[in-house]
Design an enzyme around this catalytic site. Sequence first.
Site, PDB file in Angstrom:
ATOM      1  N   CYS A 216       0.861  -1.187   0.000  1.00 25.86           N
ATOM      2  CA  CYS A 216       0.000   0.000   0.000  1.00 25.86           C
ATOM      3  C   CYS A 216       0.895   1.233   0.000  1.00 25.86           C
ATOM      4  O   CYS A 216       1.862   1.291   0.767  1.00 25.86           O
ATOM      5  CB  CYS A 216      -0.886  -0.012   1.236  1.00 25.86           C
ATOM      6  SG  CYS A 216      -1.970   1.421   1.365  1.00 25.86           S
TER       7      CYS A 216
ATOM      8  N   HIS B 108      -8.862  -3.581  -2.680  1.00 26.03           N
ATOM      9  CA  HIS B 108      -7.918  -2.842  -1.833  1.00 26.03           C
ATOM     10  C   HIS B 108      -8.267  -1.343  -1.818  1.00 26.03           C
ATOM     11  O   HIS B 108      -8.326  -0.722  -0.757  1.00 26.03           O
ATOM     12  CB  HIS B 108      -6.486  -3.071  -2.346  1.00 26.03           C
ATOM     13  CG  HIS B 108      -5.441  -2.324  -1.586  1.00 26.03           C
ATOM     14  ND1 HIS B 108      -4.473  -2.947  -0.826  1.00 26.03           N
ATOM     15  CD2 HIS B 108      -5.203  -0.989  -1.465  1.00 26.03           C
ATOM     16  CE1 HIS B 108      -3.697  -2.026  -0.276  1.00 26.03           C
ATOM     17  NE2 HIS B 108      -4.110  -0.821  -0.654  1.00 26.03           N
ATOM     18  N   GLU B 109      -8.503  -0.788  -3.003  1.00 23.30           N
ATOM     19  CA  GLU B 109      -8.811   0.653  -3.092  1.00 23.30           C
ATOM     20  C   GLU B 109     -10.204   0.955  -2.545  1.00 23.30           C
ATOM     21  O   GLU B 109     -10.413   1.964  -1.867  1.00 23.30           O
ATOM     22  CB  GLU B 109      -8.667   1.154  -4.529  1.00 23.30           C
ATOM     23  CG  GLU B 109      -7.284   0.963  -5.147  1.00 23.30           C
ATOM     24  CD  GLU B 109      -6.142   1.435  -4.266  1.00 23.30           C
ATOM     25  OE1 GLU B 109      -6.323   2.415  -3.505  1.00 23.30           O
ATOM     26  OE2 GLU B 109      -5.064   0.822  -4.323  1.00 23.30           O
TER      27      GLU B 109
ATOM     28  N   HIS C  13     -10.151   1.385   1.071  1.00 21.76           N
ATOM     29  CA  HIS C  13      -9.686   2.706   1.524  1.00 21.76           C
ATOM     30  C   HIS C  13     -10.868   3.667   1.682  1.00 21.76           C
ATOM     31  O   HIS C  13     -10.887   4.491   2.599  1.00 21.76           O
ATOM     32  CB  HIS C  13      -8.703   3.316   0.514  1.00 21.76           C
ATOM     33  CG  HIS C  13      -7.279   2.876   0.721  1.00 21.76           C
ATOM     34  ND1 HIS C  13      -6.589   3.095   1.893  1.00 21.76           N
ATOM     35  CD2 HIS C  13      -6.409   2.246  -0.107  1.00 21.76           C
ATOM     36  CE1 HIS C  13      -5.357   2.615   1.781  1.00 21.76           C
ATOM     37  NE2 HIS C  13      -5.217   2.092   0.571  1.00 21.76           N
TER      38      HIS C  13
HETATM   39 ZN    ZN Z   1      -3.564   1.141  -0.175  1.00 20.32          ZN
END
Ligand code: ZN
EC number: 3.5.1.88
Length: 194
Positions: A108, A150-151, A154
């Site tokens: 990340c 993953h994004e 966030h």
């Molecule tokens: Zn990340």
Amino acid sequence: MQLPILAYGHDILRKQCDEIDPSYPGLDKLIDNMWETMYGANGCGLAAPQVNVPVRLFVVDSKSTHDRMDEVIREDHFVREDTGIVETFINANILDESDDAWIDEEGCLSIPALTERVKRPWSITIEYFNRQFEKQTKTFYGTTARMIQHEYDHTEGVLYLDYLKPLTRKLLHGKLEKIAKGQIKAKYPMQFVK
Ligand SMILES: [Zn+2]
């Protein structure tokens, strides 16, 4: 413009982000800056909260990874019809995920110099608006689906660290503290917790 990326430890990385509409001030510029920031940091994905903007927006490039990958390894990471995507996701919402899961190495940009093996669903179905604010509903697989998850996380205030076993997490504690304080430097501009 390449923006500084918030380092692990910033509260904004733990925020549930807000939806936006096409009139969001400076949206076009923000998206341009996010692509530039992502590529400038050699990343394959970036979410708006990582550049200090707590909105439901992220960018993903799985195409570069696909093109770079050895053909034999690629077979385990990409389905045949997927040659990777270069896509902007706005107000994304994951509708469905497969029971099938797989483990792969993840890093990340907010957590430099660290990668860990993370288990995630192999495929997801997601609805979102693209950069032109056209509604999309698509199913993604493998590495492309992993990058999107993953994004997406966030924008929910979730980091990949949250999926690690408690013991693994505990062992990383010291290193994460150093990252938050800027004692582990990245090759791109970052904003550390003071
Ligand atoms: Zn990340």
